[in-house]
Structure formats: structure tokens, C-alpha cells
Scaffold this motif. Structure first.
Motif, PDB file in Angstrom:
ATOM      1  N   TYR A 106      -5.701  14.856 -10.173  1.00  0.00           N
ATOM      2  CA  TYR A 106      -5.119  13.827  -9.324  1.00  0.00           C
ATOM      3  C   TYR A 106      -3.608  13.730  -9.550  1.00  0.00           C
ATOM      4  O   TYR A 106      -2.830  13.672  -8.602  1.00  0.00           O
ATOM      5  N   HIS A 161      -0.727  14.410  -6.798  1.00  0.00           N
ATOM      6  CA  HIS A 161       0.262  13.383  -6.491  1.00  0.00           C
ATOM      7  C   HIS A 161       1.675  13.956  -6.643  1.00  0.00           C
ATOM      8  O   HIS A 161       2.526  13.786  -5.761  1.00  0.00           O
ATOM      9  N   ARG A 167       0.872  -1.172   0.000  1.00  0.00           N
ATOM     10  CA  ARG A 167       0.000   0.000   0.000  1.00  0.00           C
ATOM     11  C   ARG A 167       0.904   1.215   0.000  1.00  0.00           C
ATOM     12  O   ARG A 167       1.625   1.446   0.949  1.00  0.00           O
ATOM     13  N   SER A 168       0.890   1.963  -1.050  1.00  0.00           N
ATOM     14  CA  SER A 168       1.726   3.152  -1.107  1.00  0.00           C
ATOM     15  C   SER A 168       1.089   4.173  -2.032  1.00  0.00           C
ATOM     16  O   SER A 168       0.151   3.873  -2.768  1.00  0.00           O
ATOM     17  N   VAL A 169       1.627   5.371  -2.007  1.00  0.00           N
ATOM     18  CA  VAL A 169       1.136   6.406  -2.921  1.00  0.00           C
ATOM     19  C   VAL A 169       1.423   6.020  -4.358  1.00  0.00           C
ATOM     20  O   VAL A 169       0.739   6.468  -5.271  1.00  0.00           O
ATOM     21  N   TYR A 170       2.436   5.183  -4.548  1.00  0.00           N
ATOM     22  CA  TYR A 170       2.769   4.776  -5.912  1.00  0.00           C
ATOM     23  C   TYR A 170       1.774   3.756  -6.446  1.00  0.00           C
ATOM     24  O   TYR A 170       1.342   3.851  -7.593  1.00  0.00           O
ATOM     25  N   SER A 171       1.381   2.781  -5.620  1.00  0.00           N
ATOM     26  CA  SER A 171       0.378   1.828  -6.097  1.00  0.00           C
ATOM     27  C   SER A 171      -0.969   2.528  -6.271  1.00  0.00           C
ATOM     28  O   SER A 171      -1.729   2.193  -7.176  1.00  0.00           O
ATOM     29  N   ASP A 172      -1.257   3.497  -5.425  1.00  0.00           N
ATOM     30  CA  ASP A 172      -2.495   4.250  -5.600  1.00  0.00           C
ATOM     31  C   ASP A 172      -2.498   4.966  -6.943  1.00  0.00           C
ATOM     32  O   ASP A 172      -3.455   4.883  -7.697  1.00  0.00           O
ATOM     33  N   ARG A 173      -1.403   5.646  -7.258  1.00  0.00           N
ATOM     34  CA  ARG A 173      -1.320   6.427  -8.492  1.00  0.00           C
ATOM     35  C   ARG A 173      -1.234   5.544  -9.725  1.00  0.00           C
ATOM     36  O   ARG A 173      -1.962   5.721 -10.697  1.00  0.00           O
ATOM     37  N   GLN A 232      -0.775  13.885   2.852  1.00  0.00           N
ATOM     38  CA  GLN A 232      -2.001  13.667   2.083  1.00  0.00           C
ATOM     39  C   GLN A 232      -3.227  13.998   2.913  1.00  0.00           C
ATOM     40  O   GLN A 232      -4.186  14.593   2.414  1.00  0.00           O
ATOM     41  N   PHE A 287      -4.346   1.860  -8.878  1.00  0.00           N
ATOM     42  CA  PHE A 287      -5.758   2.068  -8.584  1.00  0.00           C
ATOM     43  C   PHE A 287      -6.340   3.300  -9.280  1.00  0.00           C
ATOM     44  O   PHE A 287      -7.367   3.210  -9.964  1.00  0.00           O
ATOM     45  N   ALA A 288      -5.713   4.458  -9.130  1.00  0.00           N
ATOM     46  CA  ALA A 288      -6.249   5.667  -9.768  1.00  0.00           C
ATOM     47  C   ALA A 288      -6.172   5.565 -11.285  1.00  0.00           C
ATOM     48  O   ALA A 288      -7.101   5.955 -11.987  1.00  0.00           O
TER      49      ALA A 288
END
Length: 95
Positions: free
Chosen positions: A48, A52, A21-27, A79, A30-31
Motif C-alpha cells: 500500500y 501510494h 477526503r484525500s489520498v493523504y487522509s487515506d494513507r 488511482q 485510515f490505512a
């Protein structure tokens, strides 16, 4: 994730579960997926991505300053602060 792993996976003496779970996997997962399947409009996706990038630049600036009181600041905290500012200044929500 909340349940213990099975006693034993076939052929594996020591089962391991990996959760990322990280800002990188989110960006980048997922996003990006939300945008590609049409749940984010192009403008939302652009916003977004700007958000980021801003958070990563802010984190890098904190790292370069190397102030002792800022060393433990996590990107997730930045964040959260950003989201609070958005609710207050953009959405005009103060509840």
C-alpha cells in the motif's frame, strides 16, 4: 453529511461542517489505522505504501511536464486507473 446541519448550534451563528477526503487522509489515517489494528498484514501495508508513493510521484511528474492536456488530471483518476490495471494484470479479472 447528507443531512442539512441543525438550524443552529448553541452559540454558533453560522455552523460549518468540514469534510476532508484525500489520498493523504487515506494513507496517514485510515490505512495506517487498518495496519495498526491488524487488518492489514505487514506485506499488504508495504505494498500500500509503495502504491501510494508511486501515485504521488506520477502526479508530480505530470505536474512538472505541464502539458496542457494533462493539467486537469486528478490523483483520484490515477488511482482508478491503477486499480483497473491491478484487476486486469494481477487479479486476471476482465469483467
Amino acid at each position: 453529511m447528507l443531512e442539512p446541519p441543525p438550524e443552529r448550534f448553541p452559540g454558533t451563528p453560522h455552523p460549518v461542517r468540514v469534510f476532508e477526503r484525500s489520498v493523504y487522509s487515506d494513507r496517514y489515517v485510515f490505512a495506517k489505522n487498518l495496519f495498526e489494528v491488524g487488518h492489514l498484514q505487514p506485506l499488504e501495508w508495504a505494498i500500500y505504501q509503495d502504491w501510494h508513493s508511486f501515485l504521488l510521484r506520477c502526479r508530480e511528474r505530470l505536474r512538472r511536464r505541464a502539458r496542457s492536456e494533462e493539467l486537469g488530471i486528478q490523483l483520484g483518476y490515477l488511482q482508478q486507473l491503477h486499480a483497473q490495471h491491478e484487476r486486469w494484470l494481477v487479479e486476471k479479472t476482465t469483467e
